[in-house]
Design an enzyme around this catalytic site. Structure first.
Site, mmCIF file in Angstrom:
data_model
loop_
_atom_site.group_PDB
_atom_site.id
_atom_site.type_symbol
_atom_site.label_atom_id
_atom_site.label_comp_id
_atom_site.label_asym_id
_atom_site.label_seq_id
_atom_site.Cartn_x
_atom_site.Cartn_y
_atom_site.Cartn_z
ATOM 1 N N GLY A 82 0.902 -1.163 -0.048
ATOM 2 C CA GLY A 82 -0.132 0.040 0.021
ATOM 3 C C GLY A 82 0.771 1.055 -0.098
ATOM 4 O O GLY A 82 0.487 2.259 -0.636
ATOM 5 N N ASP A 83 2.077 1.228 0.771
ATOM 6 C CA ASP A 83 3.042 2.579 0.554
ATOM 7 C C ASP A 83 3.629 2.382 -0.568
ATOM 8 O O ASP A 83 3.547 3.696 -1.196
ATOM 9 C CB ASP A 83 3.907 2.159 1.761
ATOM 10 C CG ASP A 83 3.523 2.571 3.221
ATOM 11 O OD1 ASP A 83 3.313 3.663 3.443
ATOM 12 O OD2 ASP A 83 3.631 1.213 3.918
ATOM 13 N N SER A 84 4.179 1.558 -1.145
ATOM 14 C CA SER A 84 4.569 1.709 -2.445
ATOM 15 C C SER A 84 3.752 2.052 -3.608
ATOM 16 O O SER A 84 3.994 2.801 -4.411
ATOM 17 C CB SER A 84 5.253 0.498 -2.844
ATOM 18 O OG SER A 84 6.171 0.003 -1.941
ATOM 19 N N GLY A 100 3.157 5.564 -3.234
ATOM 20 C CA GLY A 100 4.357 6.438 -3.720
ATOM 21 C C GLY A 100 4.333 6.477 -5.286
ATOM 22 O O GLY A 100 4.763 7.468 -5.853
#
Lengths: 415, 415
Positions: free
Chosen positions: B183-185, B188
């Site tokens: 989810g973070d990537s 990003g």
């Protein structure tokens, strides 16, 4: 031709950071059409070329009146022209459309467009500096170039599938899919990013005119996101192994069962968060117990700890447990399904769940526009068009006379 | 200060489509630094501001000489300045750096930068048209704005976690993580895409100067990729349910066990592919059996069919079975782990697994640059720098005199 579509387009001119950008899509299935959906959402004019039978996604998933709700979202804000690329009369049409485009996005098998006379050189002869974004299973060169691929293959070779599993001591079931074609979508996202990077350089004052090609492989798009997996193997020879629903380096963080049969995610994996959690679950003494007070102890005793938390969570419905945890400022959430998403106040407040009227299927929900640009939020100008909805309009804009369009249709070049 | 870094930078000037682009990162953990890694890989000059103690990712994962191999990849091609944002002397330094930047990427909690005197208005006073990309758990407004978040929360609220599971009749284990902070990537990646979209419009001839802000929420980045999940719920009220390792609409596609204890993915879910598979596994009659010859029958009898295929796959080592299937042009692959990735001929041929020398940890493997741009492939100019490696260089370029820099260091503003 769907007049609703024209009306909708006329009523809602493009806005957003990509207003003024012209994209030609030669895509099908998920990856390339997903890339162009993102571009269209931010305001680009996307012309999608598809075969007279339509993109197969028009038939994917459940159907209403022969129409796929997924398509309604997948093709929104695009204009569709139906063109038989195998017909000898198609090549000049594609070249005419390419001559007015800033970028082309495609996901044919490598070499296919060359066979149709649509090589990079041919396209750039009519449009120097055309940015070409190609998405494929393994890339445009190398020993696997011609191998058959699917999204699941890309995800598995990228390393995601291996890790999406519980440890072997907990299950003998195979690693799970994530339920969506995430490899295709991530490749599409990389393609959209690459298109904008190339166009920025080409179009900025003093920039390099290119040409720039983006060669995106599904496998590589996945691999690019694998964090420390490869570097840690390179230095230590260690292989990252599946961790199931936990995180290897911190505890407690897991999905816990609730009374109403749902899964509640709790991430209380720092000392202050754990102290609050211990109080909430009625076990405040755990925060001072040397077995649980600090992360190393919690990791050592994670099975015991998770059992204690699950004993608590099973006593509540998910919504109630989530409310109690949120009040204590402990990161938690129900694992959302479609109904939870559709009802969520934050999504609704941010326009991220939108109700639209699709002329063929009626009321439909779409995810909103990401990334959100407060100064130029864009809009969902229309839902996924019918096959050939914009054939005449697009050919007209490209300079074809009415008689030429009629003859292209009679010859079966366009629909 | 690491002289190797300066030497490496001088020896390898930026190339790639983003050469000439200047990015300021106020990021930590995964999302914002991942966005800027992608920008730096394509040639942007990324200046990362981090606290004097360093970004916590420097300590994540296994360590060699106190240094994280993940960091080596996560911060490659960036320049690092160590700055104590809580010190009153930091604000003018940030503003000076922002005045020379095209875009700023940050992932503080919403409101945090305002409290430090670094509001959008303050930043754009020194740099009109600055593109600001903000990544957060839930977005910069709405009722959840101030809630604590983690990557796992975003994945669960976006709908991914619910689907990453076997059906309840097959297991009572909780839904699995995918093993990385996906989810973070993905957030990003959306941020990087948004930055380039905004910059294209700002910098192109005749474009709108902005300002443009990108407000990326982890939850929304995930939701954006959920395909037909939301539209199908909106039209039919149906909730997409976890399918485990299969695909609901086509068979056979699954991960099958092999003699050497690995999982082999086979996607033979079309009639011609299934006919070939039936021959390969020594059961050619299945392709003419009404129970299996077409997809509806194969779906109805999928458990039987998967058991037949697994009987075959258990007789082979994974590599052998994969070779046989590939020769028959049936999409298949071992579920790759880190060692499989590092040895794969396609990744090696395409420069997607690269061996580098990191001055502090020695030989390390990195994933290559995605998307691949054949005309300007860029390079990994240096690995993740030490804390403050470029403090003097960056301050010098920004016009600070040597005496000023010395005094900033003595006061504890920079390191």
């Amino acid at each position: 031709m769907d007049t609703w579509n024209e009306a909708a387009a006329a009523a809602r001119p493009a806005e957003g950071p990509l207003a003024g950008l012209r994209i030609l899509e030669l895509g099908h299935f998920v990856a390339a059409p997903f890339a162009t959906r993102l571009l269209a959402d931010l305001g680009a004019d996307v012309v999608k070329i598809e075969p007279p039978g339509g993109d197969p996604v028009r038939q994917w998933g459940e159907q209403a009146n022969g129409r796929s709700p997924w398509w309604s979202m997948h093709a929104r804000n695009k204009r569709c022209i139906a063109l038989d690329l195998k017909h000898p009369g198609a090549r000049p049409v594609v070249l005419r459309l390419a001559s007015g485009a800033d970028a082309l996005v495609e996901n044919f098998r490598p070499g296919q467009l060359d066979k149709l006379g649509l090589s990079e050189a041919a396209l750039r002869e009519v449009r120097p500096g055309l940015v070409i974004s190609r998405i494929s299973g393994f890339g445009q060169d190398g020993p696997y170039r011609d191998r058959a691929s699917f999204g699941v293959i890309g995800e598995a070779m990228g390393g995601l599938r291996y890790l999406t599993n519980h440890p072997p001591e907990e299950t003998d079931l195979p690693p799970s899919r994530v339920g969506i074609s995430i490899g295709d979508s991530i490749a599409g996202l990389y393609a959209a990013f690459g298109v904008m990077a190339a166009l920025w350089q080409r179009d900025r004052s003093g920039g390099t005119p290119g040409p720039f090609t983006l060669d995106v492989a599904l496998t590589e798009a996945m691999l690019s996101m694998m964090e420390g997996t490869l570097p840690e193997y390179g230095v230590f020879g260690t292989i990252r192994e599946p961790q199931g629903s936990r995180i290897k380096t911190a505890a407690p963080t897991n999905a816990y069962p609730t009374r109403d049969g749902k899964w509640l995610l709790i991430a209380a994996n720092s000392d202050p968060l754990f102290r609050r959690l211990a109080r909430v679950i009625g076990r405040p003494e755990l925060a001072d117990d040397p077995d649980f007070s600090a992360n190393p102890g919690r990791l050592r005793n994670v099975a015991t700890l998770d059992a204690i938390i699950a004993d608590w969570s099973r006593g509540f419905d998910a919504a109630e447990a989530d409310r109690v945890l949120t009040e204590a400022d402990i990161p938690s959430t129900l694992c959302f399904n479609a109904a939870d998403i559709a009802a969520d106040p934050q999504y609704l407040a941010r326009g991220m769940v939108r109700e639209l009227d699709d002329p063929q299927i009626g009321r439909v929900l779409h995810a909103g526009i990401v990334p959100h640009v407060p100064e130029a939020p864009g809009s969902i100008r229309w839902t996924g068009p019918a096959i050939g909805a914009h054939t005449d309009e697009i050919l007209g804009e490209a300079g074809f006379a009415e008689a030429e369009i009629r003859s292209l249709r009679e010859e079966g070049v366009v629909r």
